[in-house]
Design an enzyme around this catalytic site. Structure first.
Site, mmCIF file in Angstrom:
data_model
loop_
_atom_site.group_PDB
_atom_site.id
_atom_site.type_symbol
_atom_site.label_atom_id
_atom_site.label_comp_id
_atom_site.label_asym_id
_atom_site.label_seq_id
_atom_site.Cartn_x
_atom_site.Cartn_y
_atom_site.Cartn_z
ATOM 1 N N CYS A 120 24.324 39.716 -81.646
ATOM 2 C CA CYS A 120 22.940 39.509 -82.032
ATOM 3 C C CYS A 120 22.735 38.463 -83.119
ATOM 4 C CB CYS A 120 22.327 40.841 -82.453
ATOM 5 S SG CYS A 120 22.476 42.075 -81.137
ATOM 6 N N HIS A 268 16.109 38.809 -85.452
ATOM 7 C CA HIS A 268 16.671 39.406 -84.245
ATOM 8 C C HIS A 268 15.907 40.718 -84.011
ATOM 9 C CE1 HIS A 268 19.047 41.494 -81.425
ATOM 10 N NE2 HIS A 268 19.400 42.400 -82.322
ATOM 11 N N ASN A 298 15.672 45.155 -77.367
ATOM 12 C CA ASN A 298 16.671 44.389 -78.091
ATOM 13 C C ASN A 298 17.404 43.522 -77.085
ATOM 14 O OD1 ASN A 298 19.085 43.510 -79.270
ATOM 15 N ND2 ASN A 298 19.307 45.333 -80.553
#
Lengths: 352, 78
Positions: A120, A268, A298
């Site tokens: 990420c 993120h 996500n």
């Protein structure tokens, strides 16, 4: 090395692609009770995600994004000197997916290719690499593709992960440009957090066996095998709280900027709870913190470009936009950047 | 911030206003206490005291008092 400065390098364009299949959190069958599900949806803010079908990989999502970007911007493909594919769900162990994409995109043999395996924090890490190559004489355009199909790594019986991750891919074109503002990067790592976010088997350390495919019972009633994504939510949250706010303060100080000099922070997209925490902690109003997690979840290293495409297309195309980027996750790794987007083309979201 | 104020804010964030919580309360005995609850503790310690923890310190938490010890009892108003 903690901080890097680039001069006269810019992002020329960004595109993102998602699978068309929508998965709604509240109706998704899983082992959580309706009350538990509602609690997670409320705190994470993730209501819906996109799941790729079996025949679509991260490389396909990135391919679609790249085609959209290159066609719309009428880019001469013979002038792409480097293609980077950044993912933790590559097509194969071997060869690199970037090379496969070089062929699929009809790029010349003079295009250099390599994959980067980062989670990420990947978009910022990937951008720093693209910027570094782009600043060398002889490199005209760098194409950075970031994407993941983490939906394929989730155990439907995992209470921690099953409602979090979604699929997406992105394409970013980077090149030298004149008269551009400086950009600033900070890249960090902490391998002590190796086990915080992990897929244990399938690599050289633990090759696939009948045993690694066995579902194991966990303390909280979850079940997963060693090929499923495993995340210690508390450890990851703790790491994020410990490292990210300081990282952002440090990059701003290094860049000699104040929070008021930032138009937007692109975090993120892990969950809304931590983004609200950052908002309170750093004193950035939520109007400056665009989100894509509500509809896409996500999406790993594609989350920042996906958010740029779905939330800020008009703003970026109409004026210089000063953005702070912050990625954090598996590794553990974290990275931040400050830059001004100028003359940056943003494509409409692609769905395949 | 007083210890009681911290406890009141914690109860509010965990939505357990009706539950009896004091220094001797064992966290894991609180109804509905889960990983989200632990994240709330981490967020509160950071927001109110700028206090951050290692993963091991978080794992070592037992009672409310153990959290106060980690934060530092001297950090609280009398």
């Amino acid at each position: 090395m903690a901080f890097i400065t680039f001069k006269n390098i810019s992002i020329r364009g960004i595109a993102s692609a998602v699978p068309h299949q929508k998965v709604k959190s509240d109706t998704l069958p899983c082992i959580l009770t309706p009350e538990e599900k509602e609690k997670i949806i409320k705190s994470t803010g993730i209501r819906e995600r996109r799941f790729a079908p079996p025949e679509i990989c991260a490389s396909d999502l990135c391919h679609a994004a790249a085609e959209k970007l290159l066609q719309e911007m009428k880019i001469d493909r013979t002038e792409i000197d480097l293609l980077i594919f950044l993912s933790q769900t590559s097509d194969y162990i071997m060869p690199s997916t970037s090379t496969i994409l070089q062929h699929k995109l009809g790029l010349p043999k003079t295009t250099a290719t390599f994959d980067i395996n980062t989670g990420c924090a990947g978009y910022v890490y990937g951008l720093s690499t693209a910027f570094a190559y782009a600043s060398l004489p002889g490199i005209r355009n760098v194409l950075l593709l970031t994407g993941d199909t983490l939906s394929k790594t989730l155990s439907p019986e995992d209470r921690t992960t099953y409602l979090l991750f979604g699929d997406a891919g992105s394409a970013t074109l980077i090149a030298q440009s004149d008269g551009n503002a400086e950009s600033f990067f900070s890249l960090k790592s902490d391998g002590a957090g190796e086990n915080a976010i992990k897929i244990t088997a399938g690599g050289a350390r633990f090759p696939a066996t009948a045993d690694t495919l066995q579902m194991n019972e966990l303390g909280d009633g979850s079940r997963r095998n060693k090929h499923h994504l495993a995340m210690d939510g508390v450890d990851v949250f703790n790491f994020t709280v410990r490292e990210v706010p300081d990282d952002i303060r440090n990059i701003l100080e290094y860049a000699k900027k104040k929070p008021e000099d930032t138009d937007y922070i692109l975090f993120h997209q892990s969950n809304k709870y931590i983004l609200d925490f950052f908002s309170r902690k750093l004193g950035f109003p939520s109007s400056k913190i665009p989100m894509s997690l509500e509809k896409y979840g996500n999406t790993s290293a594609a989350s920042i470009p996906l958010t740029l495409v779905t939330s800020l297309k008009k703003e970026i195309e109409n004026r210089d936009t000063r953005v702070l980027l912050s990625g954090y996750g598996a590794g553990l790794s974290w990275a931040s950047a400050f830059m001004t987007l100028r003359n940056c083309h943003i494509c409409e979201l692609v769905e395949i | 911030m007083k210890k009681q104020e911290f406890i009141d804010e914690l109860k509010k964030r965990l939505e357990i206003e009706d539950t009896e919580v004091n220094e001797t309360t064992v966290f894991s005995s609180i109804k509905g206490y889960d990983s989200l609850s632990v994240m709330t503790l981490i967020a509160m310690a950071d927001e109110y005291f700028n206090k951050r923890f290692s993963a091991d310190q978080i794992r070592s938490l037992t009672t409310v008092q153990s959290l106060f010890d980690l934060i530092g009892n001297e950090q609280f108003e009398k």
